[in-house]
Design a protein around this motif. Structure first.
Motif, PDB file in Angstrom:
ATOM      1  N   VAL A 201       0.860  -1.137   0.044  1.00 17.46           N
ATOM      2  CA  VAL A 201       0.168   0.158  -0.099  1.00 17.46           C
ATOM      3  C   VAL A 201       0.898   1.288   0.057  1.00 17.46           C
ATOM      4  O   VAL A 201       0.638   2.195  -0.694  1.00 17.46           O
ATOM      5  CB  VAL A 201      -0.877   0.023   1.208  1.00 17.46           C
ATOM      6  N   LYS A 202       1.989   1.325   0.891  1.00 22.75           N
ATOM      7  CA  LYS A 202       2.711   2.495   0.861  1.00 22.75           C
ATOM      8  C   LYS A 202       3.259   2.619  -0.282  1.00 22.75           C
ATOM      9  O   LYS A 202       3.446   3.775  -0.900  1.00 22.75           O
ATOM     10  CB  LYS A 202       3.877   2.104   2.113  1.00 22.75           C
ATOM     11  N   PHE A 226     -10.490  -0.642   7.402  1.00 21.40           N
ATOM     12  CA  PHE A 226      -9.973  -0.120   6.123  1.00 21.40           C
ATOM     13  C   PHE A 226      -9.324   1.391   6.006  1.00 21.40           C
ATOM     14  O   PHE A 226      -8.499   1.642   5.520  1.00 21.40           O
ATOM     15  CB  PHE A 226     -11.076  -0.193   4.911  1.00 21.40           C
ATOM     16  N   HIS A 227      -9.740   2.134   6.840  1.00 24.79           N
ATOM     17  CA  HIS A 227      -9.110   3.583   6.942  1.00 24.79           C
ATOM     18  C   HIS A 227      -7.691   3.369   7.593  1.00 24.79           C
ATOM     19  O   HIS A 227      -6.778   4.202   7.084  1.00 24.79           O
ATOM     20  CB  HIS A 227     -10.249   4.391   7.941  1.00 24.79           C
ATOM     21  N   LYS A 228      -7.600   2.514   8.554  1.00 29.89           N
ATOM     22  CA  LYS A 228      -6.086   2.544   9.210  1.00 29.89           C
ATOM     23  C   LYS A 228      -5.285   1.572   8.222  1.00 29.89           C
ATOM     24  O   LYS A 228      -4.115   2.234   8.005  1.00 29.89           O
ATOM     25  CB  LYS A 228      -6.159   1.691  10.419  1.00 29.89           C
ATOM     26  N   ASP A 232      -7.462   1.763  -0.957  1.00 24.19           N
ATOM     27  CA  ASP A 232      -8.193   2.718  -1.798  1.00 24.19           C
ATOM     28  C   ASP A 232      -9.862   2.035  -1.952  1.00 24.19           C
ATOM     29  O   ASP A 232     -10.882   2.749  -1.997  1.00 24.19           O
ATOM     30  CB  ASP A 232      -7.550   3.311  -3.118  1.00 24.19           C
ATOM     31  N   PHE A 233      -9.860   0.770  -2.228  1.00 24.88           N
ATOM     32  CA  PHE A 233     -10.959   0.021  -2.388  1.00 24.88           C
ATOM     33  C   PHE A 233     -10.900  -1.468  -2.067  1.00 24.88           C
ATOM     34  O   PHE A 233      -9.612  -1.753  -1.733  1.00 24.88           O
ATOM     35  CB  PHE A 233     -11.193  -0.014  -3.957  1.00 24.88           C
ATOM     36  N   TYR A 251     -16.197  -1.495  -0.857  1.00 25.72           N
ATOM     37  CA  TYR A 251     -15.412  -0.085  -0.015  1.00 25.72           C
ATOM     38  C   TYR A 251     -14.901   0.627  -1.074  1.00 25.72           C
ATOM     39  O   TYR A 251     -13.918   0.003  -1.760  1.00 25.72           O
ATOM     40  CB  TYR A 251     -14.846  -0.552   1.176  1.00 25.72           C
ATOM     41  N   GLY A 252     -15.138   2.035  -0.908  1.00 23.60           N
ATOM     42  CA  GLY A 252     -14.260   3.053  -1.420  1.00 23.60           C
ATOM     43  C   GLY A 252     -13.948   4.409  -0.798  1.00 23.60           C
ATOM     44  O   GLY A 252     -14.643   4.714   0.001  1.00 23.60           O
TER      45      GLY A 252
END
Length: 423
Positions: A201-202, A226-228, A232-233, A251-252
């Motif tokens: 992700v990074k 998912f926020h932490k 993105d999706f 989720y997005g």
């Protein structure tokens, strides 16, 4: 303290016998069984408030709409997403496959110039790169492989370690300044290995790429936010999280959903339509929910989400870890080979195995004759099987209703397979 034996009693299907044996169900990675509360919720919807949502002005339509949106919020809470009106981050789909295809189609539409300036961040062209991995389910691999064909982008992939883990340590090499999309499984449905997604992700965000998570096998087993996680999706299916079939969720991040062009077209997703100019589409999530929604199934999925939160996903993880430890003893059965990590670390209780000299279908039938349900085949993940030099395998996968005693029964039965086939 959760009493998982008592919890097991909530699943009516598990009270039956198969071929004269009590049913032992180890195929939750394919589809999980449903607690009575979820079954009742779907039935009650049809009995009391069945109506189309976001359409009618009559009382049943209003009640149905409230129940539908409350269920969306319950699912959002389960995965750490926004649920406030106007900031919703959960899109209802027909399943994880539909959600992933929605994204691939929407990115393709953006590549054709649809969605205006806001959608340009999703557009692809020749020379751009899409990154997946060899561990992907076909529902990840194929939509983005096809997107690469349609746009001229190049498909790249992460390789795997010997025991089938995605090589997250190679993120800086695999993901380049040309990478636009990275789509990766959180947990392999073959090896049960949990992907270390943080470095992926990074790196994806460092180069401005969109990161998409296949969360099918993680939502039912891990506590997620998912926020932490900064994904993105993410896509997953309700039927694997003890909910109904025929429905899933995408989720997005809100700002991305607002910029993404629609993928399906029809009723409920359009604000204004004309004959002589392009339509004006609804704000998300409605923009991505064309047609009649699976309302009863969504309501029941919301009940499943609440039920999982009541149990506590930390408790689920601890319970299943003990069962996984027992299942991994399959690797010690003569002629058996576990595909994936054999240490009970950074993995879940999805344990695929090869039996020397016996076809997986024969293995599955032998287990079935003892009342034990396991999965056989390539599990819609052929490249990872080729990684292990195979075309198919057998798979035992856990749910909250399984017990250590059942796992011991699986291992004991495994020891009888090769002698039965005189191998």
């Amino acid at each position: 303290m959760v009493d998982f034996l008592e919890l097991r009693e909530q699943f009516p299907i598990l009270g039956q016998e198969i071929h004269g044996h009590p049913l032992v169900y180890f195929d939750s990675a394919a589809t999980a069984q449903k607690p009575q509360r979820v079954i009742d919720a779907e039935s009650k919807f049809y009995e009391t408030i069945n109506a189309g949502v976001h359409r009618g002005a009559h009382e049943l339509a209003a009640r149905s709409t409230v129940a539908f949106e409350e269920a969306r919020a319950k699912v959002a809470k389960l995965v750490g997403a926004n649920a406030e009106e106007g900031q919703e981050e959960i899109v209802v789909t027909a399943g994880a496959t539909a959600g992933l295809n929605l994204l691939a189609t929407a990115f393709g539409n953006a590549s054709l110039g649809r969605g205006g300036d806001a959608a340009k961040r999703f557009a692809l062209k020749p020379g751009d790169e899409i990154v997946v991995s060899k561990a992907e389910h076909h529902s990840v691999l194929l939509p983005f492989q096809e997107l690469a064909y349609r746009t001229g982008a190049t498909l790249k992939w992460f390789d795997l370690t010997d025991d089938g883990r995605i090589r997250s340590d190679t993120a800086d090499e695999v993901i380049t300044n040309r990478t636009k999309i990275v789509a990766i499984t959180h947990i392999s449905n073959v090896t049960g290995a949990i992907t270390d997604i943080a470095p992926i992700v990074k790196r994806a965000h460092e180069v401005g790429a969109i990161f998409i998570l296949d969360a099918c096998q993680s939502v039912p087993h891990l506590k997620l936010d998912f926020h932490k996680m900064d994904v993105d999706f993410a896509a997953w299916s309700a039927h694997k999280m003890y909910g109904p079939t025929g429905v899933g969720f995408l989720y997005g991040k809100r700002e991305l959903l607002e910029a993404l062009p629609p993928a399906s077209f029809g009723g409920s997703m359009v604000e204004l339509a004309w004959m002589d100019k392009p339509a004006q589409y609804m704000e998300p999530p409605a923009r991505f929910e064309a047609g009649t929604q699976p309302v009863a199934q969504v309501v029941a999925a919301g009940v499943a989400a609440d039920w999982m939160r009541e149990i506590g996903m930390e408790n689920v993880e601890a319970h299943e870890k003990a069962i996984t430890a027992e299942l991994l003893k399959l690797n010690d059965v003569p002629g058996f080979r576990v595909l994936g990590p054999v240490e009970n670390k950074d993995r879940i209780g999805t344990v695929s195995f090869d039996v020397e000299g016996v076809h997986p279908h024969d293995v599955g039938q032998f287990f079935d004759a003892q009342g034990i349900a396991v999965r056989v085949g390539h599990h819609c993940a052929q490249p990872v099987h080729r990684h292990f030099g195979l075309f198919a395998s057998s798979r035992a996968s856990t749910g909250v209703y399984n017990t250590v005693e059942e796992a011991k029964q699986v291992v004991e039965t495994a020891g009888k397979v090769r002698p039965f086939f005189e191998v």
